[in-house]
Write an enzyme that holds these catalytic residues in place. Structure first.
Site, PDB file in Angstrom:
ATOM      1  CB  CYS A  79       2.804  -1.487   8.623  1.00  0.00           C
ATOM      2  SG  CYS A  79       3.112   0.202   8.127  1.00  0.00           S
ATOM      3  NE  ARG A 112      -6.625   4.078   3.095  1.00  0.00           N
ATOM      4  CZ  ARG A 112      -5.722   4.063   4.072  1.00  0.00           C
ATOM      5  NH1 ARG A 112      -4.639   4.834   3.995  1.00  0.00           N
ATOM      6  NH2 ARG A 112      -5.860   3.308   5.122  1.00  0.00           N
ATOM      7  CG  ASP A 162      -2.330   6.399   2.616  1.00  0.00           C
ATOM      8  OD1 ASP A 162      -3.411   6.718   2.093  1.00  0.00           O
ATOM      9  OD2 ASP A 162      -2.129   6.428   3.833  1.00  0.00           O
ATOM     10  CG  HIS A 164      -8.154   4.735   8.558  1.00  0.00           C
ATOM     11  ND1 HIS A 164      -8.058   5.539   7.448  1.00  0.00           N
ATOM     12  CD2 HIS A 164      -6.908   4.315   8.849  1.00  0.00           C
ATOM     13  CE1 HIS A 164      -6.777   5.619   7.107  1.00  0.00           C
ATOM     14  NE2 HIS A 164      -6.072   4.892   7.930  1.00  0.00           N
ATOM     15  CD  GLU A 178       1.746   6.796   4.693  1.00  0.00           C
ATOM     16  OE1 GLU A 178       0.873   5.914   4.728  1.00  0.00           O
ATOM     17  OE2 GLU A 178       1.936   7.586   5.622  1.00  0.00           O
ATOM     18  NE  ARG A 211      -3.502   2.616  10.607  1.00  0.00           N
ATOM     19  CZ  ARG A 211      -3.446   1.337  10.192  1.00  0.00           C
ATOM     20  NH1 ARG A 211      -3.577   0.359  11.036  1.00  0.00           N
ATOM     21  NH2 ARG A 211      -3.273   1.066   8.912  1.00  0.00           N
TER      22      ARG A 211
HETATM   23  C1  PEP Z   1      -0.860   2.662   4.897  1.00  0.00           C
HETATM   24  O1  PEP Z   1      -1.111   3.704   4.299  1.00  0.00           O
HETATM   25  O2  PEP Z   1      -0.650   1.562   4.333  1.00  0.00           O
HETATM   26  C2  PEP Z   1      -0.811   2.661   6.370  1.00  0.00           C
HETATM   27  C3  PEP Z   1      -0.375   1.613   7.036  1.00  0.00           C
HETATM   28  O3  PEP Z   1      -1.256   3.779   7.020  1.00  0.00           O
HETATM   29  P1  PEP Z   1      -2.811   4.134   7.227  1.00  0.00           P
HETATM   30  O4  PEP Z   1      -3.624   2.941   6.771  1.00  0.00           O
HETATM   31  O5  PEP Z   1      -3.005   4.436   8.656  1.00  0.00           O
HETATM   32  O6  PEP Z   1      -3.005   5.315   6.356  1.00  0.00           O
HETATM   33 MG    MG Z   2      -1.127   5.572   5.350  1.00  0.00          MG
END
Ligand code: PEP
Ligand code: MG
Length: 574
Positions: free
Chosen positions: A505, A468, A458, A191, A434, A298
């Site tokens: 996304c 990840r 995810d 993130h 996800e 988010r």
């Molecule tokens: C994802 O998991 O691809 C997503 C968009 O959510 P985040 O990256 O906030 O976990």
């Molecule tokens: Mg996610």
């Protein structure tokens, strides 16, 4: 002497500046005592460092403005409180005076003492205060070692080289005109990397030698696309840097012409192109790039880096501002997705879970805190009076979870209407796909939702059992794994059969080079960070969906990543 260090590109862009090295704040010092006649000077050194830390925090507080001001301000106030705590100060002075320890070692001993007290508390909130304590101790420790010519505040013209960086901290640092960030650990899927891209801040992660080969003040050249760091660049490097910068500028000018161009393929198909974003600047950028709406907001970023949970009104104002900022285009507000690598400072996300990515995260956490969920849903519903809002629920695995949130949303909407509170007529409701279970069973819950958003970041980690954010797994974690492509293909086909709008996304959607792949698999709606909107639009405009669809079968037959890459090369030549 010139050295080139390799890392992984996490946020593209070039930067040239001075290094500001931040060593990890884990004080693993060996015992260090001082002579009795040095005690007074050591106490003065400590006082000066504590004052410098206090000034830094005050200076940061003053510079804060905009959407993050309150969020980060509270976090800074808490750090001042810890710094001024008599327990900390007296303990440190006593260790220097009576124990005759150096200020550095006294910091370590006092930190360990307080940490033991915090850890023994039977309360999550207090346990999370440990991070704040470490932040404060780290700031004082850094001040003890600062050279007199080091800038005390701000990182203008500097490149931060650190062990790792937390998402909330990155947002804080970006206010200080930092040029770029290089970390020893980390991953482009973290993130923090997502925030860096939103801030257009070049970032290189996984640069194993960064801390051992870079000194404070070294000249650095950072290439955030190729993941390269050059220490003390030579004339050739600088010449290459100037050429590359000129190229980037030229490309940017070309892309700028696409701001108002339709997102239409060569064979005339219109594709949806939304933006991911939550900060005021990102919303404004999304609109100016001609995005079709916000495909992912988010909300957890409102909760991070502060000691208290934002109340309903504060959330409402933030969501309403985003809705107003998008001027009638839809805004997809995702309910809280704390947990895994997104930890907050208010104690909501559990610490010390054995497997945080598999633990109480996203909708699981929200359902375990009904009051929190209700406040969030009410804030979203109230924001929907100002423009189209879509409510999105993260990390769903089972139909029951979707039913439970939908039930709350409908009940709260009915109550708000009864109370005469204005809300939108039809607030669309959707879920993030996800978790592989959610991807495989889309048709079993399609009747409950108006749309789905695929979180590939995810989905890939859960499908491939590859964290990840784990730097050592970089090769295994891949959106181009055949299993990922086959699952996405099946998912898009199911959504089409159920006439359910679906968009991606995750970061995969933002990679222009992978656009042909997603179009071939059947995707028709993308949501990407604002900085990638134009590049993705350019790639979509260059594609021919009919031709790509005819090559989908050969894509689905690929048995390994290298074959997928060859497929991409072939379709690029079409
Ligand atoms: C994802 O998991 O691809 C997503 C968009 O959510 P985040 O990256 O906030 O976990
Ligand atoms: Mg996610």
């Amino acid at each position: 002497m010139r050295r080139a260090l390799a890392g992984v590109g996490a946020s593209k862009g070039l930067a040239l500046g001075r290094a500001r090295v931040r060593h990890p704040h884990v004080l693993t010092l060996s015992e260090e005592t001082i002579a009795p006649e040095a005690i007074e000077a050591e106490l003065a050194r400590l006082d000066a460092a504590m004052q410098a830390a206090r000034d830094e925090l005050g200076g940061l507080r003053e510079k804060l403005q905009g959407a993050l001001a309150q969020e980060i301000g509270e976090f800074l106030d808490l750090h001042v409180l810890i710094l001024d705590d008599p327990e900390l100060r007296h303990g440190l002075r006593d260790l220097i005076q009576t124990g005759r320890y150096s200020a550095d070692y006294a910091l370590k001993l006092q930190r360990d003492r307080l940490a033991a007290v915090f850890q023994a508390m039977d309360n999550d909130y207090f346990r999370t205060r440990l991070d704040d304590l470490d932040h404060v101790i780290g700031r004082v420790h850094a001040a003890l070692h600062r050279r007199p010519d080091d800038g005390q505040l701000g990182l203008a013209g500097e490149i931060l080289v650190a062990d790792d960086i937390a998402p909330a901290e990155l947002a804080e640092l970006s206010r200080q005109q930092l040029l770029a960030v290089v970390t020893r650990a980390g991953s482009p899927l973290s993130h923090s990397a997502i925030i860096a891209r939103g801030l257009h801040l070049p970032m290189v992660v996984g640069c194993a030698d960064a801390l051992s080969h870079v000194n404070d003040g070294d000249a650095l050249l950072v290439d955030g696309r190729d993941g390269l760091l050059v220490v003390e660049p030579n004339a050739d490097d600088l010449a290459r840097y100037h050429v590359a910068r000129a190229k980037i500028e030229k490309k940017r000018a070309q892309l700028d012409r696409l701001k108002r161009a339709p997102t239409r393929t060569q064979d005339g198909m219109d594709i949806g192109l939304y933006a991911n974003g939550e900060r005021r600047e990102e919303i404004a950028e999304a609109l100016s790039m001609g995005a079709d709406g916000i495909g992912l907001y988010r909300t957890e970023f409102l909760f991070m880096g502060r000691p208290q949970v934002p109340d309903e009104d504060e959330q409402f104002h933030a969501y309403r501002d985003a809705v107003l900022g998008m001027a009638g285009k839809p805004v997809t507000l995702r309910t809280l997705d704390l947990g895994a690598d997104k930890a907050d400072n208010s104690g909501l996300a559990l610490r010390n879970e054995p497997n945080p990515a598999l633990g109480l995260r996203g909708v699981r956490l929200s359902l375990s805190r009904p009051m929190l969920l209700d406040a969030q849903l009410r804030a979203m519903l109230r924001a929907s009076a100002f423009g189209p809002v879509r409510v999105l629920v993260p990390m769903v695995t089972a139909r029951e979870e979707i039913e439970a949130v939908k039930f709350r949303l409908n009940a709260l909407a009915a109550r708000l209407r009864d109370d005469g509170v204005p809300i939108g007529e039809h607030v669309r409701f959707g879920v993030m796909v996800e978790v592989p279970a959610a991807a495989l069973t889309l048709l079993d819950y399609a009747d409950l939702i108006d749309f789905a958003a695929v979180g590939t970041n995810d989905l890939v980690q859960y499908l491939l059992a590859a964290d990840r954010t784990h730097e050592a797994l970089d090769g295994l974690y891949s959106e181009r794994h055949p299993a990922v492509l086959r699952l996405l293909h099946q998912l898009f086909a199911q959504a089409r059969d159920a006439r359910l709008p679906i968009h991606v996304c995750g970061e995969l959607a933002a990679r222009a080079e992978d656009v042909p792949l997603l179009l071939a698999l059947g995707l028709r709606d993308f949501s990407v960070h604002p900085g990638a909107v134009l590049e993705v639009r350019e790639a979509i405009r260059a594609a021919d969906v009919g031709k790509l669809r005819r090559r989908a079968a050969s894509l689905l037959q690929c048995r390994e990543r290298a074959e997928v890459e060859r497929w991409l090369e072939r379709v690029r030549a079409l």
